[in-house]
Write a protein that holds these residues in place. Structure first.
Motif, PDB file in Angstrom:
ATOM      1  N   UNK A  41     -36.193  34.102  83.626  1.00  0.00           N
ATOM      2  CA  UNK A  41     -36.570  34.815  82.307  1.00  0.00           C
ATOM      3  C   UNK A  41     -35.236  35.947  82.039  1.00  0.00           C
ATOM      4  N   UNK A  42     -35.093  36.578  82.967  1.00  0.00           N
ATOM      5  CA  UNK A  42     -34.109  37.590  82.796  1.00  0.00           C
ATOM      6  C   UNK A  42     -32.805  37.198  82.557  1.00  0.00           C
ATOM      7  N   UNK A  48     -29.040  35.537  75.952  1.00  0.00           N
ATOM      8  CA  UNK A  48     -29.665  35.558  74.472  1.00  0.00           C
ATOM      9  C   UNK A  48     -29.198  36.868  73.825  1.00  0.00           C
ATOM     10  N   UNK A  49     -29.238  37.890  74.590  1.00  0.00           N
ATOM     11  CA  UNK A  49     -28.675  39.121  74.041  1.00  0.00           C
ATOM     12  C   UNK A  49     -27.220  39.519  73.811  1.00  0.00           C
ATOM     13  N   UNK A 130     -29.376  46.536  76.394  1.00  0.00           N
ATOM     14  CA  UNK A 130     -29.335  46.248  74.984  1.00  0.00           C
ATOM     15  C   UNK A 130     -28.957  46.893  73.802  1.00  0.00           C
ATOM     16  N   UNK A 131     -29.615  48.310  73.800  1.00  0.00           N
ATOM     17  CA  UNK A 131     -29.439  49.214  72.747  1.00  0.00           C
ATOM     18  C   UNK A 131     -28.055  49.625  72.773  1.00  0.00           C
TER      19      UNK A 131
END
Ligand SMILES: [Zn+2]
Length: 392
Positions: A41-42, A48-49, A130-131
């Motif tokens: 999942x990670x 995906x990011x 991500x940010x």
């Protein structure tokens, strides 16, 4: 250019809750070692990011850890954010008021096995990275993320990641500490004892040696030892402890027991070596053997987590303390972990100064485990600020 405030505004609560609940829905219990569902999942989410995650199939080929490096322009310094992806088994499901692996959201909290220990910390580090990435901030240094297997069973997940060059100048282990900055942690050692008796019929006990009778003296000596070592304390981690935690003996009601097996858990404050503890245990057994020729006992150490410590005012601790104060309004007092974390791998095995610090508190390994969403949000904010302070 984006201001810090703009950056922090990009931490989206809905996304935090989504990632955390989805992580809780990946039942990565260990034992038996089901980390792969969480690792996948990670891996997929980070990919995906736009990150380039890597699996690390060490030390267990079927139980991967995941690492991510977000490269800065100069490649140094490097900050490592570390979390373990395994959770302890859910225990008796009937003891839960919510299903343990459904990621239930209720009253501002996320519930489930691992919600607090430590998928909350994992979520905060994923979202912070991500940010930073999405905002296009130019970092000088590298941000390294560890998603490690095997922490709950003392396996070398984090150690293997550090061996694979996913190292850094500082480490933050995002265990639940209620956002207290833990610069020290206690170690632990487990010992097993085997006390030999001589079996005989219970009608003629004098013809044998009762192993349970023999173990009485050992237990008393260990209790006295606990009182003695408890006088030695560490300013952040409290006192040394020795507890008798398991005992097994006997074959039948009418048989004088031929052996008795005993286990102890010894908590070790920073500054004490395991060699000293081994010697103390050995001396206890030797002393009883000298006083009682019928006392026959083998013993061995079967588990060791070393204690670990960095200076309270080390830069990594100060930066996180300052940013925690800015976000929460409370300056964290110096603190130490009573339990063991992978922080020790950073400090003891690789000489990397590290703290334990993360969202959630006193819910680890309990029924109805949960974490406050607001604290996961704060953790992500503090991480973004800390990344900016250390790597920009
Ligand atoms: Zn943990």
């Amino acid at each position: 250019m984006l201001s810090r405030l703009d950056l922090l505004k990009r931490i989206d609560q809905e996304e935090v809750v989504k990632v955390l609940t989805e992580l809780v829905r990946k039942p990565s219990q260990n034992p038996p070692g089901n980390e792969k569902v969480a690792a996948d999942y990670i891996y997929d989410t980070m990919k995906g990011w736009g990150f380039a995650p890597q699996y690390v199939f060490k030390p267990e080929p079927k139980r991967p850890s995941v690492a991510v490096v977000h490269k800065g322009s100069e490649g140094k310094p490097r900050l490592v954010l570390n979390g373990h992806i395994d959770v302890i088994p859910e225990g008796d499901v009937n003891g839960w008021t919510v299903p343990p692996f459904e990621g239930i959201v209720k009253d501002g909290k996320v519930y489930g096995r691992g919600a607090c220990d430590m998928k909350a910390g994992i979520t905060a580090m994923m979202i912070a990275a991500k940010v930073i990435r999405d905002s296009g901030v130019n970092l000088r240094g590298d941000l390294v993320l560890h998603f490690a297997m095997g922490e709950e069973t003392g396996e070398a997940g984090t150690k293997s990641l550090l061996e694979e060059e996913f190292k850094g100048d500082w480490g933050i282990v995002l265990e639940p500490t209620d956002l207290k900055v833990m610069t020290a942690e206690k170690g632990l050692a487990w010992y097993h004892f085997n006390i030999k008796g001589k079996p005989t019929h219970a009608s003629v006990p004098h013809e044998g040696i009762n192993a349970i009778d023999k173990v009485n003296g050992l237990i008393s000596a260990l209790q006295e030892y606990d009182r003695e070592i408890g006088k030695k304390t560490h300013p952040l981690c409290g006192k040394n402890i020795c507890s008798v935690t398991m005992i097994k003996a006997g074959t039948k009601e009418n048989v004088i027991p031929e052996s008795c097996w005993l286990a102890i858990d010894r908590r070790i404050i920073p500054g004490e070596t395991v060699e000293t503890v081994d010697k103390e245990i050995g001396d206890i057994v030797l002393r009883i053997s000298r006083e009682d020729s019928e006392f026959k006992c083998d013993w061995k150490r079967v588990m060791l987590y070393e204690s670990a410590e960095i200076p309270v005012d080390h830069k990594i601790a100060e930066v996180v303390r300052l940013n925690t104060e800015k976000v929460t309004g409370v300056r964290p007092e110096p603190a130490g972990m009573l339990a063991s974390t992978d922080q020790r791998n950073f400090i003891n095995d690789f000489g990397i100064p590290a703290i334990s610090w993360g969202p959630g508190w006193r819910m680890s390994h309990k029924l109805d485990e949960h974490v406050e969403i607001s604290q996961v949000m704060k953790c992500a904010e503090i991480l973004v600020m800390t990344i900016m302070d250390l790597l920009r």
